[in-house]
Write an enzyme that holds these catalytic residues in place. Structure first.
Site, PDB file in Angstrom:
ATOM      1  N   ASP A  92       6.050  -5.330   2.200  1.00 18.42           N
ATOM      2  CA  ASP A  92       6.684  -6.466   3.214  1.00 18.42           C
ATOM      3  C   ASP A  92       7.628  -7.464   2.427  1.00 18.42           C
ATOM      4  O   ASP A  92       7.404  -7.665   1.285  1.00 18.42           O
ATOM      5  CB  ASP A  92       5.400  -7.220   3.842  1.00 18.42           C
ATOM      6  CG  ASP A  92       4.495  -6.506   4.957  1.00 18.42           C
ATOM      7  OD1 ASP A  92       5.163  -5.486   5.525  1.00 18.42           O
ATOM      8  OD2 ASP A  92       3.642  -7.039   5.030  1.00 18.42           O
ATOM      9  N   ASN A 136      -2.043  -0.945   7.656  1.00 18.90           N
ATOM     10  CA  ASN A 136      -0.707  -1.503   7.859  1.00 18.90           C
ATOM     11  C   ASN A 136      -0.741  -2.670   8.713  1.00 18.90           C
ATOM     12  O   ASN A 136       0.308  -3.242   9.182  1.00 18.90           O
ATOM     13  CB  ASN A 136       0.271  -0.466   8.571  1.00 18.90           C
ATOM     14  CG  ASN A 136      -0.151   0.148   9.842  1.00 18.90           C
ATOM     15  OD1 ASN A 136      -0.889  -0.627  10.342  1.00 18.90           O
ATOM     16  ND2 ASN A 136       0.385   1.146  10.405  1.00 18.90           N
ATOM     17  N   ASP A 137      -1.878  -3.401   8.937  1.00 18.29           N
ATOM     18  CA  ASP A 137      -2.055  -4.352   9.934  1.00 18.29           C
ATOM     19  C   ASP A 137      -2.068  -5.697   8.789  1.00 18.29           C
ATOM     20  O   ASP A 137      -1.793  -6.706   9.540  1.00 18.29           O
ATOM     21  CB  ASP A 137      -3.150  -4.576  10.707  1.00 18.29           C
ATOM     22  CG  ASP A 137      -3.289  -3.260  11.777  1.00 18.29           C
ATOM     23  OD1 ASP A 137      -2.307  -2.947  12.384  1.00 18.29           O
ATOM     24  OD2 ASP A 137      -4.532  -2.753  11.773  1.00 18.29           O
ATOM     25  N   TRP A 144       0.859  -1.223   0.242  1.00 18.33           N
ATOM     26  CA  TRP A 144       0.141  -0.182   0.019  1.00 18.33           C
ATOM     27  C   TRP A 144       1.060   1.363   0.109  1.00 18.33           C
ATOM     28  O   TRP A 144       2.096   1.012   0.354  1.00 18.33           O
ATOM     29  CB  TRP A 144      -0.897   0.000   1.216  1.00 18.33           C
ATOM     30  CG  TRP A 144      -0.427   0.183   2.527  1.00 18.33           C
ATOM     31  CD1 TRP A 144       0.200  -0.868   3.351  1.00 18.33           C
ATOM     32  CD2 TRP A 144      -0.396   1.365   3.157  1.00 18.33           C
ATOM     33  NE1 TRP A 144       0.613  -0.200   4.630  1.00 18.33           N
ATOM     34  CE2 TRP A 144      -0.063   1.069   4.521  1.00 18.33           C
ATOM     35  CE3 TRP A 144      -1.049   2.698   3.143  1.00 18.33           C
ATOM     36  CZ2 TRP A 144       0.224   2.000   5.759  1.00 18.33           C
ATOM     37  CZ3 TRP A 144      -1.001   3.505   4.329  1.00 18.33           C
ATOM     38  CH2 TRP A 144      -0.247   3.376   5.454  1.00 18.33           C
TER      39      TRP A 144
END
Lengths: 391, 180, 391, 180
Positions: free
Chosen positions: D128, D156-157, D109
């Site tokens: 990631d 962001n989780d 994102w």
């Protein structure tokens, strides 16, 4: 609410080392936004092996199903990579540094399901997996100890100890990348490889068993006479070892060194000697910790983690490292540790460092030239075993 | 060579033969479990040896840690003189009780600890509770009389889940099985 | 060396709850040894569910592949059991307390190999596994949030959210113990079950989607009008919820409460109200944390974790719990926490306790009668979500 | 509704249709990965919105943490304003480099952070590194401009490993992809 968090989307980057070509793709940006070509999403690789790289094996005690192996730059006191592993893993480095080996156990559903045991081959630069070699007889499940898995000095075979509860050593051919068979060593444990097709093991009756196997893993076992007293003063599991010369320095609960030359077909036992003077004994010094002893091959110096007892504290972290000349059997130095350590190793280069795994946990490094601290790096929950390239 | 070690050797030998007969490891272990659980003969064959109080690791440990008999969640609870791991007492079990959802192991090793209340030494079976990942509370490391893993029947680093339906270690229990 | 550590052998005990018959077997003991009949190796079971039992879900961040669920006695501040789990698990309790459900993901070799996703049925007393129901569409892999997996109020269906990146809800029949299908909820997330065959979800455009499905999991979706502003003041993912009445209290970044009655086919939006007075806003108070809000059903009191901002600190641990009467929309109490907390819940009994998951980490419990501390219990590395029987 | 969300809806919609066509999840995800990696069109469709410095989360964060541009291993390194997780910089990688043996994710994102040196705001792709368990060093929780997971493109989780060969999270990277 107004905000400048304006640019939000799934962004697609290219895989490792391929440049990201975002420039043309940002045409839908707001007028105020300028594409910048896009930073690559690179993938790092490790530099070639060097003497002061330390691999730290961590069985994570509170989460024992999922261990780790930390690759540490012992010169710069920095983390180079972190490898994932499974249940009570072991680790070994090919003598020519061409492979890293992880001996591992998994269950298909984490803590349940189908068990699988394997030796996993890792490229030492990319840390990519080249092979999983099934270990059909399983592995010894225990808090990891270095000599439960090894590689022969010529790099040809991997040897993995098993107690289920029969005691055997599984043999994997690293060329064929195949499990070849098991060598039975009844009543014995630990693996000290001494030749391409030979290893020794310590037996519960105080003898040394030496197994020689052929290409079909048919083995002949010889037993030495008793060289230590397993009731009165057993030798500990971690040793000072010169794998190139085939020399093992066992250390016992009571601080005796038992040097054994395993380079020939028949082990040669040299006289035992004590780490401790009468004064040391009066002060109740004992060897202790986990990987509590290390050998610097070129200088034949032994490094031993020491603490003040009482007896039966053989797993207690050490507060000092005592340095012995294995030739003269004399203590030549005492290094007071900044933090108590459970495991130590030394680099095998000409200007060696001492690496100490502290209870904190952290890895504290000392320069053996003068015992000065080189640095400290903190990582992990319960790091336990130390390996260096070329040890 | 002590009786216990003889037993172990016979034990290993018997098992080795079975291994040599190409019984798979998993059948082998489950067979072992069945044999041990189902057997009328339970292979507890202790080693006889004269006590010398001065060098008694159980007594030394009890003194060193100020062993007590009241709180089974403390590392100095008297039975834990040779226990290494997370105490089942802290994870929903007890000194001889596995926590809910775990699997009691049918195998163990046996050490001896001094009860500071009556001054007597008891045989303690160190049995792991298995089948779930580490519990993990009350990490205790007792090493009184504990030996390297090449003497497995005296070692506390081993996952003592042989014969259980799972080789995954959850926590450590310590049951009284005899008195010296 | 002489010693009294005399009795050493493999000892075989019987399995759970069966007495150990060692008496006859100790005949080979030394003369000084007396068998004592042998203590049983018992297996504990949990007591029946009760309102102050707390299940704490722990995604273990440094070892994310292997989570845990802690069963805590909230009356005695004690650990009743520890359950193992996998990657980013979710948890749910059957409304009739007859089952515990873990929504889980594993890889066959720990961190690699074949992935499997499942809903696992646990007996709430023995914690034994009754079934693994395969979730063929997978699960949403994210730091666990309560409303990503739920059970319908009648206990019939399990609902598990998935974003892969299509957004769907997998439906499992708890009677048949079978996966039945997926309901698509394009652009929406989170699951708020409101009937045996109906749930609502929050959508990224500020609307609520309500899905009604039949026995074949054919669904009809209706979309409400926009009830919050996802750009300016989005609602957070954790809510105060009365699953029995079908009432949801959303709380937003800016401290607004959006009450929604989902008990009927069409959701009824009640007027939003603010947790904050002008004075509170001047002091920069914000709601924040993870599971930051709880509802006590019988009294319709809302408990919210609060901290002093700035803005965009919606995940910061709270230093106080503010108590609101959801009927009068007034703050009626402020509880200063002994330790900052990331998650809270309350028991649903007449004399409720407030359970707070602190950053320490520990679970600190307060008596809501007077805000006094009941006790503290420390466990885990990163416990995150709290569930109570009957919430 | 913002352009980005429209895109997301289209994206979801397209994917949903594929799901409806009984493409298995695993084929589906790997198909997605292949599509995204191989595509000439990379779906970066940012949202246009007027800046208001006073409420700019990037600027607020930079001020709050005293953001800096020198040390990419500190949580207050300027790019990490919306990063949640372990920094790849601390685990053998860099702010935009995955550590050895991990797998860079082709998806991410995009948030925006203020560079305190030039005072300009940059678009940051939060990608990631996947394929190994948590790295786990330098846990940082930035939440500037971060939204709940029902707005996934701002959250962001989520394990941002979609399209990678593994959905296992190792560490978080933050690459500069544009400037506002």
């Amino acid at each position: 609410m107004k905000r400048t968090l304006t640019s939000v989307a799934f962004a697609a980057a290219c895989l490792a080392a391929a440049p990201v070509v975002l420039a043309d793709e940002l045409k839908d940006l707001p007028a105020s936004a300028k594409p910048l070509g896009g930073e690559q999403h690179n993938l790092a690789t490790l530099s070639k092996p060097y003497p002061k790289r330390v691999y730290v094996l961590e069985p994570i005690f509170p989460v024992f199903v999922a261990g780790k192996i930390w690759v540490i730059n012992g010169e710069k006191q920095d983390i180079e990579a972190v490898m994932s592993a499974g249940y009570a893993p072991n680790f070994a480095i090919a003598p020519d540094h061409s492979q890293l080996y992880v001996f591992d156990t998994y269950w298909s559903k984490g803590f349940r399901g189908t068990r699988s045991d394997m030796a996993t081959f890792y490229d030492p630069l990319n840390l990519t997996i080249g092979a999983d070699v099934d270990l059909p007889k399983g592995r010894f499940l225990v808090v990891p100890k270095k000599q439960n898995a090894e590689v022969t000095p010529d790099g040809r075979y991997l040897l993995s100890y098993n107690l289920a509860p029969a005691t055997t050593v599984s043999v994997v051919d690293t060329k064929e990348r195949k499990y070849k068979g098991d060598v039975e060593i009844p009543g014995c444990g630990l693996i000290f490889p001494s030749a391409g097709n030979r290893f020794s093991s310590v037996c519960s009756d105080g003898t040394l068993a030496t197994a020689t196997f052929d290409a079909n893993i048919k083995a002949t076992i010889t037993r030495s006479s008793k060289f230590f007293d397993p009731d009165g003063d057993p030798v500990l599991e971690h040793v000072g070892i010169d794998k190139k010369k085939g020399m093992v320095y066992f250390v016992s609960y009571e601080g005796n060194i038992f040097p054994v030359d395993i380079s020939k077909e028949k082990p040669a036992f040299q006289p035992k000697w004590s780490l401790l003077t009468d004064e040391d004994k009066a002060e109740s010094w004992y060897p202790g910790g986990w990987q509590l002893i290390a050998l610097h091959r070129a200088t034949q110096k032994l490094y031993v983690l020491m603490h003040k007892g009482p007896k039966w504290t053989h797993k207690q972290a050490g507060e000092e490292v005592w340095v012995f000349d294995a030739k003269t059997k004399k203590r030549i130095d005492r290094i007071k540790l900044k933090e108590h350590a459970i495991s130590i190793t030394v680099s095998q280069d000409a200007e060696p460092y001492l690496f100490t795994q502290t209870e904190k946990p952290s890895l504290i490094t000392y320069n053996l030239k003068d015992g000065s601290e080189v640095g400290e790096v903190e990582f992990g929950i319960s790091p336990y075993l130390l390996y260096v390239d070329g040890d | 060579m002590a009786k216990g070690l003889q037993f172990m050797d016979r034990f290993f030998e018997r098992m080795s033969r079975r291994t040599a007969q190409q019984v798979s490891r998993r059948h082998f272990v489950s067979g072992l479990g069945a044999a041990m659980v189902g057997a009328t003969f339970l292979p507890v064959l202790p080693v006889s040896r004269k006590a010398q109080a001065a060098e008694d690791p159980a007594a030394a440990w009890a003194k060193q840690v100020e062993a007590q008999t009241k709180d089974p969640r403390a590392c100095n609870y008297w039975r834990y003189c040779s226990s290494d791991g997370y105490l089942c007492s802290c994870c929903g079990g007890g000194p001889a009780t596995c926590p809910p959802g775990s699997v009691p192991s049918p195998t163990s090793w046996v050490g001896s600890c001094l009860n500071p209340d009556d001054g007597k030494t008891y045989l303690i079976a160190y049995r792991d509770c298995c089948g779930k990942d580490s519990c993990p509370k009350c990490a205790c490391l007792g090493s009184a009389g504990e030996k390297p893993a090449y003497i497995p029947q005296l070692n506390n680093d081993i996952i003592w889940c042989f014969g259980a339906s799972s080789m995954i270690y959850h926590c450590s229990s310590a049951a009284i099985v005899g008195q010296i």
